[in-house]
Write a protein that holds these residues in place. Structure first.
Motif, PDB file in Angstrom:
ATOM      1  N   LYS A 193      45.294  57.377  64.448  1.00 18.37           N
ATOM      2  CA  LYS A 193      46.092  57.657  63.253  1.00 18.37           C
ATOM      3  C   LYS A 193      45.530  56.936  62.037  1.00 18.37           C
ATOM      4  O   LYS A 193      45.465  57.492  60.932  1.00 18.37           O
ATOM      5  CB  LYS A 193      47.545  57.238  63.499  1.00 18.37           C
ATOM      6  N   ILE A 250      53.622  59.310  58.152  1.00 24.86           N
ATOM      7  CA  ILE A 250      53.945  59.433  59.575  1.00 24.86           C
ATOM      8  C   ILE A 250      55.439  59.707  59.675  1.00 24.86           C
ATOM      9  O   ILE A 250      56.241  59.141  58.926  1.00 24.86           O
ATOM     10  CB  ILE A 250      53.559  58.158  60.358  1.00 24.86           C
ATOM     11  N   CYS A 279      56.709  57.203  64.138  1.00 25.57           N
ATOM     12  CA  CYS A 279      56.596  55.788  63.783  1.00 25.57           C
ATOM     13  C   CYS A 279      57.313  54.915  64.805  1.00 25.57           C
ATOM     14  O   CYS A 279      56.778  53.895  65.262  1.00 25.57           O
ATOM     15  CB  CYS A 279      57.164  55.552  62.386  1.00 25.57           C
TER      16      CYS A 279
END
Length: 315
Positions: free
Chosen positions: A78, A90, A95
């Motif tokens: 990511k 995100i 998350c």
């Protein structure tokens, strides 16, 4: 609170002062990630394929390599993508998942490091009873226990974070969903959540760290009592690789999480970068270069692959 709009996604602040270097950082992180995968997969393949490495020490090392791969895989892809394409957002659920699995796997990693310290203690301080004490059943129970410890240490703080309201402010001052940075964004009183998270860190980090330190104190005392210098050197060499990873891993995480929440975020990000990039990258190479059995197994594997290639080419 009812008139506040709830946050559905977060935006990583990352390293704003290094914005112009993000492409280079992405390339460096990608190279580190690939090397981490290759190195740890090599360790796993060697241990599974070489009968001389079928012992408790390398069974634990095999599990440690699996954890290192998973930890980096939940964070680095990511981060690399955000640097390459510039999308630093995100979703809320992603998350929370990243935050949970990072700390779950990290706590399991530290529990396993403590277990590996105990394994070295038994091997050096009680060598005659080693095979009886560190039997296959106990080793499996210890590994399962390390995963269970990570789960139990992380599940309650994560549930408390999920229950926190997040309103309007959604910029995480980090490069991934770190729990400390995430909690600071809540629009409610977070003192209880911070306390529980701090206590969890104390228990899993300092608890396993004390176990590792005590084990190595006894190990050093025992090694220093050995009459032969060659035996002392051999004993130290079997522990040096593990001790290097223990020092780096515990040092960085204790610095980040067993401190007041007012600590400088930029320093935390730098230390987190070391913990998520440098330590997993170093681990397979340290264990390979500083462990004679692993080096011998690697040489044998390379020799066998070369012989196989020559036969195939000749055919």
């Amino acid at each position: 609170m009812g008139n506040e709009s709830k946050v559905t996604e977060f935006i990583f602040v990352g390293f704003p002062s290094l914005h112009h270097l993000e492409l280079l950082m992405a390339i460096a992180l990608l190279a580190s990630y690939l090397l981490t995968l290759a190195g740890n997969l090599m360790i796993i393949a060697l241990i599974l394929s070489d009968c001389s490495l079928h012992s408790p020490m390398y069974f634990f090392l095999w599990n440690l390599s699996c954890l290192e791969i998973l930890i980096t895989s939940f964070v680095l892809p990511k981060v690399i993508a955000s640097f390459l394409i510039g999308n630093k957002t995100i979703s809320y659920s992603a998350c929370i998942a990243q935050c949970y699995f990072y700390f779950f796997l990290g706590c399991s990693d530290f529990a396993l490091l403590a277990i590996m310290s105990y394994d070295r203690y038994v091997a050096i301080c009680n060598p005659l009873h080693y095979s009886m004490v560190m039997n296959s059943k106990l080793c499996l129970q210890l590994v399962i226990g390390s995963w269970a410890a990570g789960f139990l240490a992380t599940i309650v703080p994560t549930i408390l974070v999920i229950k926190l309201p997040f309103c309007r402010v959604n910029h995480i001052d980090h490069f991934f969903c770190d729990s400390v940075a995430l909690i600071k964004l809540s629009c409610a009183d977070t003192s209880f959540v911070e306390l529980v998270s701090f206590l969890s860190s104390i228990i899993i980090l300092l608890g396993s760290f004390v176990m590792a330190v005590v084990s190595y104190i006894y190990i050093v005392i025992t090694i220093l009592r050995l009459p032969s210098a060659s035996r002392r050197q051999k004993a130290f060499s079997t522990c040096s690789a593990h001790l290097t990873i223990v020092t780096l891993g515990y040092g960085s995480c204790i610095f980040m999480y067993v401190r007041p929440s007012t600590s400088d975020p930029s320093i935390n990000k730098l230390v987190a970068l070391i913990n998520t990039v440098v330590t997993p990258l170093m681990s397979p190479f340290v264990f390979t270069l500083r462990n004679q059995q692993v080096k011998d197994a690697l040489r044998a594997a390379l020799k066998n692959s070369m012989v196989f290639s020559r036969k195939r080419f000749h055919f």
